[in-house]
Design an enzyme around this catalytic site. Structure first.
Site: not given
Ligand code: DGJ
Length: 705
Positions: A341-342, A418, A451-454, A523
């Site tokens: 992940d991140d 954030r 996994k493309w997050d925002m 989350d």
């Molecule tokens: C939010 C995501 O929903 C989490 O699962 C994780 O990937 C964090 N961001 C990472 O910053």
């Protein structure tokens, strides 16, 4: 043919296997909705067609039932289309011009052409029918056929008119971060009920779908009318009830702070709004929408893999050694896809820095990502990685070099959420930056999953690269650009699967799901909290798309302790993932987890591709239950049941649970229960649930014998 036009009666009808949708052109030239429900003969709707007036204050009641309500003349309800002409006139008069029925890729489509009586604008209303799914997709295309700009102040996808019912009960979801997809229902009263997002993406506070029933539909019975929008930016669904008891649901791109300048010769296409009708309850509605995803919306890549994600295990403290150890343990459990992940890139040691700098952090990965990927592949797993391409930390090389690459107003401070800002995706250089770093990442590494997050909403919506009169196009341009990026990446890297995530479930909709293989609903990974989130998710979206992680015994979210089996069962109702720090798990815990992963693999085709039944009859006793039914591959049927008990008072026995979806005439065996049970008895007499105490759960595998 499922679409038909009667030129004498001037009536269009669209029929699906179990429904009719009928509208006509009335004496005033208005496209008037007539009927939607169980099958009828279109000609029988003829008496419903005609203009109606009540008084000079309610002069055009037929316009309350307009198929696509243009704002002009006697139109006072929520408009579908509102424009401003070059000369300042703000009135639209759409006349019916004609229609076309076409077959394309095995699908039948109706296009209705409307034209303004004076100005050079054409509106094309498009209906695509899915007979076996009882669904109709609707959208509109607006064409500027003249030589002057036309400003679209509001352009909706469709308006759905409901029948007259004793009550109009609206079902929808609401939520918040870590509490998405909470089901709600409310009776509509006169006026408007608005579901919407103004935050720049789909949003976890609401989700773009609706269902309406007469107040008495249940999971298994009753008429339900419903719709869902394929749009991942600001959207709006308005349910409006008039004094004459007409209810119309209009939906599309949110017109709040939104405008689109349509240049001469250009067209604007709205997102799709799919609508449907079922006569047998919310369960049938969901199963139809699930099939729509499997068959129409979502790219199919077979069964989704059991994944491991290291976020909750290591957060930003990512390094090659820990990740390799986690990978070893994950592979021993039977995990098929290992995702970091991140925290793997730039100076991303916390959420204050590094976002935007997509180069591998050499302190954490001295030999590059290849070392970990090699290890993961050697363990027989695929490798996946997290990205958040649309955002940037001000403390990053990217922002230091390009402070003008974010949405902003020159006279205002830039709101950080954030500790990050949103990149201006309408800038060609931003789009190509994202495409090039993603192409490099995917081209140079053996990666099978993104996994493309925002993680933030949009604020200060200014695009310095666009003229002042086109600033309000930002909300739409962001989404168009995002879709283009995803489409290009999918085309270039067809072997890569994508997961949509926005700080949890803030970007899940039929627009995004055209590109994404799965979705991260929340989350909140607490196994009990997840049950209601997953239930709300399941109203529209399939279990296959729903990634669910098993995390620690004491949930980091709310400190609730649950057993390994309970956590696994909760996560096994979708696409199973593991997100715990396996480096801290004992041998016994790992062995139990491995056995549960095995069990999941045995029932995975049922969960991911079977029919889902929500069994809510024991909710009042604190029991959540969900069942999946599918084929056993040998011409027979197979099913799996999950049941969860919240807590129980001593001596408070649970009534038997009635199953659904089985063949009443067949016999079934249930693992762990003696004997053969007929489908009829399982569905009418039910089974006993040996659930006890607090947070107990079970999984029953049911096979036709
Ligand atoms: C939010 C995501 O929903 C989490 O699962 C994780 O990937 C964090 N961001 C990472 O910053």
């Amino acid at each position: 043919m499922n679409i038909h036009f009667d030129p004498v009666l001037r009536i269009f009808s669209i029929s699906t296997d179990h429904s009719s949708y009928v509208f006509g052109i009335n004496d005033k030239g208005i496209l008037q909705h007539l009927y939607w429900g169980d099958p009828v003969a279109a000609a029988d709707c003829a008496p419903l067609l005609g203009s109606r007036s009540h008084s000079s204050f309610d002069a055009a009641l037929d316009r309350e039932a307009e198929e696509y309500a243009y704002w002009g003349g006697l139109s006072y309800m929520e408009p579908s289309l509102k424009v401003r002409w070059h000369d300042g006139v703000r009135d639209l008069r759409l006349d019916y011009e004609g229609y076309a029925i076409e077959q394309q890729d095995g699908r039948e489509t109706l296009t209705i052409m409307l034209k303004d009586e004076y100005y050079p604008l054409q509106a094309r209303l498009i209906y695509t029918v899915f007979p076996g799914l009882d669904l109709i997709e609707r959208s509109a295309v607006i064409d500027n056929c003249g030589s002057q700009d036309i400003v679209l102040e509001n352009v909706q996808s469709a308006a759905w008119t409901m029948p007259v019912l004793p009550r109009h009960r609206l079902t929808h979801v609401t939520g918040k971060w870590s509490g998405e997809f909470q089901l709600r229902n409310t009776d509509l009263s006169e006026g408007k009920t608005v579901l919407e997002s103004r935050r720049g993406f789909t949003d976890g506070h609401a989700n773009p779908w609706f269902a309406i029933d007469g107040g008495n539909a249940s999971e298994q019975s009753g008429q339900v009318w419903f719709g869902a929008l394929a749009w991942s930016g600001n959207w709006k669904i308005v349910a409006e009830k008039t004094a004459f008891e007409l209810v119309r649901v209009t939906g599309g791109i949110n017109d709040f702070d939104s405008e689109w300048t349509l240049q001469p010769g250009h067209s604007f296409a709205t997102p799709t709004f799919v609508g449907g009708y079922v006569s047998d309850g919310f369960g049938a509605m969901s199963r139809m929408l699930h099939r729509y995803q499997y068959e129409v919306v979502a790219p199919d890549r077979g069964l989704r893999k059991v994944l491991y994600n290291s976020w909750e295990a290591t957060y930003f403290d990512v390094n090659v050694q820990d990740q390799m150890e986690l990978a070893e343990r994950a592979s021993r459990l039977g995990v098929e896809l290992f995702v970091i992940d991140d925290g793997w890139f730039g100076q991303r040691n916390h959420d204050h820095a590094g976002l935007g700098d997509w180069t591998v952090n050499s302190d954490k990965f001295p030999n590059g990502l290849g070392e970990l990927i090699h290890k993961v592949r050697g363990l027989g797993m695929e490798f996946g990685i997290w990205v958040e391409p649309e955002a940037v930390n001000p403390d990053s090389d990217l922002y230091r070099s390009h402070p003008d690459w974010v949405y902003h107003f020159p006279t205002r401070s830039r709101t950080e959420l954030r500790n990050q800002l949103v990149l201006n995706l309408s800038m060609p250089e931003v789009k190509s930056y994202i495409l090039s770093f993603m192409s490099e990442l995917l081209g140079q590494h053996d990666i099978s999953f993104i996994k493309w997050d925002m993680n933030r909403t949009i604020t200060e919506p200014g695009m310095h690269n666009h003229p002042l009169n086109r600033q309000k196009e930002l909300w739409t341009r962001h989404v168009h650009s995002l879709y283009e990026i995803w489409a290009e990446l999918r085309e270039k890297f067809p072997h890569v699967a994508f997961e949509t995530c926005a700080g949890g479930g803030s970007r899940i909709d039929f627009g995004m799901l055209r590109y994404a293989d799965q979705a991260w609903p929340s989350d909140n990974t607490d196994a009990f909290d997840r049950l209601s989130i997953q239930e709300g998710f399941s109203y529209v979206y399939t279990p296959k798309l729903m990634t669910c992680w098993v995390t620690e015994e004491i949930s980091g979210m709310n400190k609730r302790a649950t057993s390994i089996a309970y956590r696994f069962h909760s996560a096994m109702t979708g696409t199973l993932g593991i997100g715990a720090n396996l480096n801290h798990w004992s041998k016994d815990q790992l062995a139990e987890a491995a056995a549960l992963v095995d069990q999941y693999k045995a029932i995975r085709p049922l969960v991911q591709e079977g029919r889902q039944y929500r069994l809510g009859m024991l909710k009042h006793k604190g029991v959540e239950a969900v069942q999946y039914v599918g084929s056993d591959g040998n011409g027979g049927e197979e099913s799996v049941l999950f049941a969860f008990l919240h807590s129980q008072k001593l001596g408070d026995r649970l009534p038997r649970l009635l199953l659904q979806g089985l063949n009443p005439d067949k016999g079934y065996r249930i693992d762990g229960i003696d004997g053969v049970h007929s489908g009829q008895s399982l569905m009418r007499i039910g089974i006993e649930l040996p659930l006890r105490g607090d947070f107990d759960s079970l999984m029953y595998h049911i096979r036709e014998q």
